[in-house]
Design a protein around this motif. Structure first.
Motif, PDB file in Angstrom:
ATOM      1  N   THR A 184       0.923  -0.878   0.888  1.00  0.00           N
ATOM      2  CA  THR A 184       0.483  -0.575  -0.282  1.00  0.00           C
ATOM      3  C   THR A 184       0.940   1.401   0.235  1.00  0.00           C
ATOM      4  OG1 THR A 184      -1.813  -0.954   1.255  1.00  0.00           O
ATOM      5  CG2 THR A 184      -1.617   1.013   1.499  1.00  0.00           C
ATOM      6  N   ALA A 185       0.668   2.274  -0.366  1.00  0.00           N
ATOM      7  CA  ALA A 185       1.249   3.400  -0.885  1.00  0.00           C
ATOM      8  C   ALA A 185       0.161   4.491  -0.269  1.00  0.00           C
ATOM      9  CB  ALA A 185       1.630   3.981  -2.234  1.00  0.00           C
ATOM     10  N   ALA A 186       0.677   5.219   1.107  1.00  0.00           N
ATOM     11  CA  ALA A 186      -0.184   6.342   2.053  1.00  0.00           C
ATOM     12  C   ALA A 186       0.407   7.843   1.524  1.00  0.00           C
ATOM     13  CB  ALA A 186      -0.068   6.113   2.961  1.00  0.00           C
ATOM     14  N   ILE A 187      -0.297   8.644   1.810  1.00  0.00           N
ATOM     15  CA  ILE A 187       0.001  10.123   0.906  1.00  0.00           C
ATOM     16  C   ILE A 187       1.286  10.382   2.234  1.00  0.00           C
ATOM     17  CG2 ILE A 187      -0.440  12.520   1.675  1.00  0.00           C
ATOM     18  CD1 ILE A 187      -1.316  11.045  -0.826  1.00  0.00           C
ATOM     19  N   GLY A 188       2.087  10.747   1.919  1.00  0.00           N
ATOM     20  CA  GLY A 188       3.539  11.016   2.858  1.00  0.00           C
ATOM     21  C   GLY A 188       4.517  12.002   1.776  1.00  0.00           C
ATOM     22  N   PRO A 189       5.936  12.597   2.752  1.00  0.00           N
ATOM     23  CA  PRO A 189       6.096  13.224   2.223  1.00  0.00           C
ATOM     24  C   PRO A 189       6.799  12.528   0.872  1.00  0.00           C
ATOM     25  CG  PRO A 189       7.424  12.049   4.801  1.00  0.00           C
ATOM     26  CD  PRO A 189       5.465  11.707   4.021  1.00  0.00           C
ATOM     27  N   ARG A 192       4.282  15.291  -0.979  1.00  0.00           N
ATOM     28  CA  ARG A 192       4.269  16.764   0.185  1.00  0.00           C
ATOM     29  C   ARG A 192       4.269  17.825  -1.497  1.00  0.00           C
ATOM     30  NH1 ARG A 192       6.891  20.983   2.364  1.00  0.00           N
ATOM     31  NH2 ARG A 192       5.679  21.760   3.900  1.00  0.00           N
ATOM     32  N   PRO A 193       6.122  17.331  -2.133  1.00  0.00           N
ATOM     33  CA  PRO A 193       5.727  18.316  -3.269  1.00  0.00           C
ATOM     34  C   PRO A 193       4.613  18.578  -4.041  1.00  0.00           C
ATOM     35  CG  PRO A 193       7.618  16.815  -3.305  1.00  0.00           C
ATOM     36  CD  PRO A 193       6.716  16.414  -2.291  1.00  0.00           C
ATOM     37  N   PHE A 194       3.950  17.892  -4.669  1.00  0.00           N
ATOM     38  CA  PHE A 194       2.580  17.746  -5.456  1.00  0.00           C
ATOM     39  C   PHE A 194       1.531  18.751  -4.758  1.00  0.00           C
ATOM     40  CE2 PHE A 194       4.746  13.918  -6.891  1.00  0.00           C
ATOM     41  CZ  PHE A 194       5.214  13.829  -8.272  1.00  0.00           C
ATOM     42  N   TYR A 195       1.531  18.622  -3.661  1.00  0.00           N
ATOM     43  CA  TYR A 195       0.812  19.354  -1.971  1.00  0.00           C
ATOM     44  C   TYR A 195       1.223  20.951  -2.938  1.00  0.00           C
ATOM     45  CZ  TYR A 195      -2.451  15.095  -0.911  1.00  0.00           C
ATOM     46  OH  TYR A 195      -2.901  14.741  -1.317  1.00  0.00           O
ATOM     47  N   LYS A 197       3.314  21.971  -5.086  1.00  0.00           N
ATOM     48  CA  LYS A 197       2.963  23.112  -6.258  1.00  0.00           C
ATOM     49  C   LYS A 197       1.623  23.424  -6.371  1.00  0.00           C
ATOM     50  CE  LYS A 197       4.424  21.966 -10.891  1.00  0.00           C
ATOM     51  NZ  LYS A 197       3.997  20.395 -11.704  1.00  0.00           N
ATOM     52  N   ALA A 198       1.066  22.531  -6.238  1.00  0.00           N
ATOM     53  CA  ALA A 198      -0.699  22.875  -6.318  1.00  0.00           C
ATOM     54  C   ALA A 198      -1.283  23.941  -5.368  1.00  0.00           C
ATOM     55  CB  ALA A 198      -1.378  21.920  -6.428  1.00  0.00           C
ATOM     56  N   GLY A 199      -0.336  24.605  -4.249  1.00  0.00           N
ATOM     57  CA  GLY A 199      -0.611  25.256  -3.125  1.00  0.00           C
ATOM     58  C   GLY A 199      -1.736  24.621  -2.414  1.00  0.00           C
ATOM     59  N   ARG A 200      -1.511  22.965  -2.238  1.00  0.00           N
ATOM     60  CA  ARG A 200      -2.469  22.881  -1.257  1.00  0.00           C
ATOM     61  C   ARG A 200      -1.632  21.696   0.074  1.00  0.00           C
ATOM     62  NH1 ARG A 200      -7.075  20.813  -4.838  1.00  0.00           N
ATOM     63  NH2 ARG A 200      -8.424  21.942  -3.303  1.00  0.00           N
ATOM     64  N   LEU A 201      -1.130  22.924   0.810  1.00  0.00           N
ATOM     65  CA  LEU A 201      -0.330  22.170   1.610  1.00  0.00           C
ATOM     66  C   LEU A 201      -1.262  21.978   2.916  1.00  0.00           C
ATOM     67  CD1 LEU A 201       3.265  23.851   1.875  1.00  0.00           C
ATOM     68  CD2 LEU A 201       2.608  21.364   1.288  1.00  0.00           C
ATOM     69  N   ALA A 202      -2.434  22.187   2.830  1.00  0.00           N
ATOM     70  CA  ALA A 202      -3.577  22.272   4.351  1.00  0.00           C
ATOM     71  C   ALA A 202      -4.095  21.220   3.757  1.00  0.00           C
ATOM     72  CB  ALA A 202      -4.361  23.317   4.341  1.00  0.00           C
ATOM     73  N   LEU A 203      -4.704  20.779   2.573  1.00  0.00           N
ATOM     74  CA  LEU A 203      -4.998  19.498   2.438  1.00  0.00           C
ATOM     75  C   LEU A 203      -3.861  17.945   2.504  1.00  0.00           C
ATOM     76  CD1 LEU A 203      -6.573  19.248  -1.405  1.00  0.00           C
ATOM     77  CD2 LEU A 203      -7.724  18.905   1.600  1.00  0.00           C
ATOM     78  N   TYR A 204      -2.632  18.868   1.691  1.00  0.00           N
ATOM     79  CA  TYR A 204      -1.331  17.636   2.485  1.00  0.00           C
ATOM     80  C   TYR A 204      -1.721  17.254   3.813  1.00  0.00           C
ATOM     81  CZ  TYR A 204       2.804  15.248   3.336  1.00  0.00           C
ATOM     82  OH  TYR A 204       3.879  14.470   4.211  1.00  0.00           O
TER      83      TYR A 204
END
Ligand SMILES: C[S@@+](CC[C@H](N)C(=O)[O-])C[C@H]1O[C@@H](n2cnc3c(N)ncnc32)[C@H](O)[C@@H]1O
Length: 222
Positions: A184-189, A192-195, A197-204
């Motif tokens: 399984t791959a989960a959202i993690g570090p 992060r660069p994709f969030y 780049k999209a200006g969505r670090l709060a969502l990260y």
């Protein structure tokens, strides 16, 4: 948000599909880990999209099949050693037993039933073949995440069918595939660069830890 059929969605997404997303990046890392060295092996990418994952793999044979001519056209000519063709992964335009390694990456969830896919991949597999299947993780769906892409000013959702682990394993076993590994791959570090780049670090911060990709590795039974 409108929900598009895979055929229509990838027709629209094809020109910009090459832009990596957090999910495609994490999927790519998982699949690389699960794929054996490809030198001397015949590789099929079933549902290859633009065939970007086949570029430079160094396999003895690298074949990609996708139902979307627009996706194939978007990647055409990137690597002359890669052979691509239009086709449905439930009825591949390929002979029996011709592949040692088969990828089916982020495709199977677009189909309502995964059993015909496992059966057809078994037909084109060599007796000792390995299969790697990745899918949008059922936990991401349960948390309300959807498969979507931006096209101009609009965001479109793509038709997706949840196949939980049991359903995958049952369909695969019935087609003669034996499970060797689950990842399984989960959202993690790494995501992060994709969030960022999209200006969505709060969502990260909100998504961190959420499983987004399920990867299954199989070999032929007996
Ligand atoms: C998320 S993309 C993944 C592309 C590629 N595997 C990758 O990882 O870059 C899903 C692909 O599945 C293809 N697809 C959907 N249903 C299909 C089917 N029944 N047969 C073949 N390809 C299909 C779409 O056209 C699209 O290119």
């Amino acid at each position: 948000m409108t929900v598009l059929s895979p055929r229509e969605a990838y027709r629209l997404w094809a020109p910009t599909y090459a832009d990596e997303t957090a999910i495609s990046f994490l999927e790519s890392e998982l699949t690389s880990d699960l794929t054996p060295p490809l030198e001397d092996l015949r590789l099929l990418d079933a549902g290859c999209g633009t065939a970007r994952r086949l570029e430079g793999v160094g396999a003895a044979l690298a074949v990609g099949v996708d139902i979307s001519p627009e996706m194939l056209a978007a990647g055409a000519g990137s690597d002359p050693r890669v052979e691509t063709m239009v086709g449905d992964i439930r009825d591949l335009p390929l002979p029996d037993g011709g592949f040692d390694v088969i990828w089916c990456r982020l495709v199977i969830g677009h189909l309502p039933d995964c059993a015909p896919v496992y059966r057809e991949l078994a037909r084109v597999a060599d007796a000792r073949a390995r299969l790697i299947v990745t899918d949008f993780h059922p936990a991401a769906w349960a948390a309300g995440h959807r498969r979507s892409f931006r096209h101009g000013a609009e965001v479109h959702e793509i038709e997706h069918h949840v196949h939980d682990l049991d359903r995958h394993l049952h369909a695969a076993a019935a087609a003669g595939w034996r499970l060797t590994e689950t990842r399984t791959a989960a959202i993690g570090p790494p995501a992060r660069p994709f969030y960022e780049k999209a200006g969505r670090l709060a969502l990260y911060a909100e998504h961190q830890g959420l499983p987004v990709v399920l990867a299954l590795a199989f070999e032929r039974e007996g």
